[in-house]
Design a protein around this motif. Structure first.
Motif: not given
Length: 717
Positions: A343-347, A349-360, A421-424, A426-434
């Motif tokens: 949530r530091l990247v995705f506050p 109720g607010k727009p994302a601040r930057t993009s996101w990188a996942l490792f692993g 249960k401790k993980w939001d 990915v779909a909470r922050y990144i919109t689905e594409r098609s």
């Protein structure tokens, strides 16, 4: 101790831990976390590759010498590791059909992950094992980076010598491209040898290694590189590397992407900044000169000040933070409970601040203790859904349900890593594409591996297999269900399939009170009037009412489905129902779903083997040309053979090629499927004492229409 001191201390710890783990052979590889990189187990490098056939092609890494001298002809297996699927174009965002209509679409996702099993000497495009990791959630990924590490060709298995560069697995590149995501190779330093050997510059200012990196990406069919220069680098070498990357940027084709990991400074010092700031910004843009396209920021992120600094720095450079800054989350080590809050990247109720990188993100498979047991795969799939779709396994109901913040310092030890249960999600922050923006669209819900292979609803091979290259477009939402009661369960079924290795199964107790809607695909399909819908389903009961309807949701009325009933099963096997779409001429299909219902309460089960939205009349592709058997290697017992095949690839009008064999009893057996011009058959079984086995190659068009076969013979002596 202030934040800067803490960051510097952690940087020194990273360096010390990393060098201690690396070893003389350069076997352990990892991405730095706040207390050092996560290393792959040394045993993986010493694996003698059990199960590899004597002549089976496998991928390898590239050092300075092999990069500079590389040609497709000199690379002995190069032609078997090309991605030939073009990068698909994604449709425009349409908030009304999003799982969360309020979620903005600007933020991108980098998924740095290994492929099937991360083995150094068993890196195949496809193979004969079902229990392997297959990514089923490409709809959230914009950049896929191949985190692997591979020994150079000819390197011994006991003390392998890894190359600077490994290519992305072409099967994964094919799947990424089919879903509109770019695929990147990986650069990892330190390795054996002198780094200066990679920085050679010709008198004309060109760099041989940079030229070869571009040439290799174009030949193998991928889209750029992830660069992890994770070791102290001599100042002169760092300066020359900067120059080479500028040259690479100017010479690379449009769309080529190079992502820089947050490692060395411009003077070569290893110093993780954990953000984009003035110290590392020159690796993205040096003055007015572009260098790398984007930054993967290291994970140490205790508060939002670092993220805000990244935004500020990007804007100062005149760049879009969503394009150039990817703040990182480490899941390989920490699973569902990474130490720094997304949530530091995705506050909220607010727009994302930057993009996101996942490792692993591969941890869902790799960290499951029984992962190689075929019967345990449903549990692995569930872990994967919880990671991407959230703890409720539904992208419309994301968000952690349990969370205890970490202490301020990350000590490198996982805490409750398997607690989803401790993980939001990915779909909470990144919109689905098609990418479903034109007719035809056909899916068989084939995830890219199976315990058998099916054709036209019949089992055509009983062998296990994996091949990400032929994965279908899978449901955009996994799984978005709605019911007035308890919805039926939705999942992939590997025991029944219409075409490929899997189908979509809806099962559970169903009655009048809990009709269940499953929203499946996000689309943008303009109906011209002569299109049709086709759905192939299985109830297992001849004449039974299926209770199945296919729903079309239109852009001009995105709250209401138009339902088309599938009707009764024609027999105990698969039934195909076709419905015309001329009544919807001039409208745009924005989503596709299904609904199942029953007149009275009882156990319900239905498999969907194919869902197709087809255009006008089908055009049969031409029979393949040039089909030939290039090599045959018969086993000592004479019962099996490795076979190398080739043909002429037709660039358009072909979805894939199917390879069959004719059995003595007249039945056909599936041998393989690929979109390529070559294919390796690992183990062709001889039928009795036959002297010749006839193989057939069929081209299949995007709407599923099959060509006449071309034939070639395998001779056993």
């Amino acid at each position: 101790m202030d934040r800067k001191d803490r960051k510097d201390r952690q940087g020194r710890m990273d360096r010390r831990t990393f060098l201690g783990m690396l070893g003389a052979a350069g076997v352990t590889i990892g991405l730095a976390g706040p207390v050092g990189p996560f290393a792959l187990p040394a045993s993986a490098a010493a694996d003698p590759a059990p199960g590899r056939a004597p002549h089976q092609p496998f991928m390898h890494g590239y050092d300075a010498a092999s990069l500079k001298s590389w040609t497709p002809q000199s690379d002995r297996w190069a032609k078997y590791f090309r991605s030939r699927v073009p990068l698909a174009t994604r449709i425009a965002p349409f908030a009304a059909t999003q799982a969360n209509p309020d979620l903005e679409t600007g933020a991108q996702l980098m998924n740095l992950s290994y492929d099937y099993d991360n083995s150094f000497f068993t890196a195949y495009k496809y193979n004969d094992v079902y229990a392997r990791r297959l990514l089923r959630f490409w709809q959230y990924t914009d950049l896929y980076g191949s985190w692997h590490g591979m020994p150079v060709d000819g390197s011994p298995t006991d003390e392998p010598d890894h190359g600077l560069i490994n290519l992305p697995n072409p099967g994964y590149t094919d799947a990424a491209h089919r879903n509109g995501a770019k695929s990147l190779g990986c650069w990892f330093w330190p390795r054996n040898g002198e780094f200066a050997d990679y920085l050679e510059q010709r008198a004309d200012g060109s760099f041989p290694v940079a030229d070869k990196l571009i040439e290799m990406a174009e030949y193998f069919g991928f889209d750029g590189y992830f660069i992890n220069q994770e070791a102290e680098t001599a100042p002169a070498d760092a300066a020359k590397l900067m120059e080479m990357l500028k040259y690479l940027r100017t010479q690379a084709p449009e769309g080529f992407h190079v992502q820089w990991y947050d490692t060395i400074m411009v003077n070569g010092k290893l110093d993780y900044q954990n953000q984009l700031n003035d110290s590392n910004a020159p690796w993205i843009q040096d003055g007015d000169t572009p260098v790398n396209n984007s930054l993967f920021a290291n994970y140490w992120m205790p508060d939002d000040a670092q993220v805000e600094k990244s935004v500020e720095t990007a804007k100062k450079l005149g760049l879009d933070p969503y394009d150039v800054v990817f703040h990182g989350t480490e899941n390989e080590k920490y699973g569902y409970n990474p130490p720094y809050d997304t949530r530091l990247v995705f506050p909220e109720g607010k727009p994302a601040r930057t993009s996101w990188a996942l490792f692993g993100s591969h941890f869902a498979w790799d960290r499951y203790p029984d992962r190689e047991n075929p019967d345990a795969q449903p549990a692995v799939f569930q872990r994967e859904r919880r990671y991407w779709s959230g703890p409720n396994e539904d992208p419309t109901r994301t968000g952690r349900t349990e969370y205890v913040p970490w202490p301020n310092e990350d000590d490198g030890k996982p805490r409750d890593a398997d607690n989803h249960k401790k993980w939001d999600g990915v779909a909470r922050y990144i919109t689905e594409r098609s990418v479903i923006g034109a007719f035809p669209f056909v899916t068989r819900f084939n995830t890219g591996h199976g315990r058998a292979f099916f054709l036209d609803g019949e089992k055509a091979s009983s062998r296990e297999w994996n091949n990400a290259s032929i994965q279908d477009l899978l449901p955009t939402w996994q799984f978005w269900t709605r019911s007035d009661g308890t919805p039926v369960t939705v999942d992939y079924d590997y025991t029944r399939a219409y075409d490929g290795g899997s189908s979509l199964r809806l099962s559970g107790e169903l009655g009048p009170e809990n009709a269940t809607t499953v929203r499946l695909f996000k689309t943008a399909l303009d109906v011209g009037g002569d299109e049709r819908l086709s759905v192939t389903f299985l109830t297992g009961r001849a004449g039974a009412e299926s209770g199945l309807e296919v729903g079309l949701l239109f852009a001009d009325d995105p709250e209401r489905f138009e339902w088309l009933p599938a009707g009764r099963a024609e027999g105990a096997g698969w039934t195909t129902a076709v419905r015309r779409l001329d009544a919807y001429k001039g409208r745009t299909i924005a989503a596709v779903g299904v609904r199942v219902s029953a007149a009275k309460l009882g156990e319900y089960a239905l498999n969907i083997g194919e869902l197709a939205l087809l255009g006008g009349s089908a055009e049969r592709p031409q029979a393949p040309a040039g089909f030939a058997v290039d090599q045959v290697h018969v086993a000592e017992d004479g019962k099996t053979a490795e076979v190398f095949l080739s043909w002429q690839l037709k660039g358009q009008g072909v979805w894939y090629y199917d390879i069959h064999r004719e059995l003595p009893d007249g039945q056909r057996e599936s041998v393989g499927r690929i979109y390529d011009e070559v294919y390796y058959v690992k183990s062709l079984a001889r039928a009795g004492t036959e002297g010749t086995t006839r193989l057939q190659l069929v081209a299949v068009s995007p709407d599923g229409t099959r060509s006449a076969p071309a034939s070639a013979d395998v001779r056993w002596s």
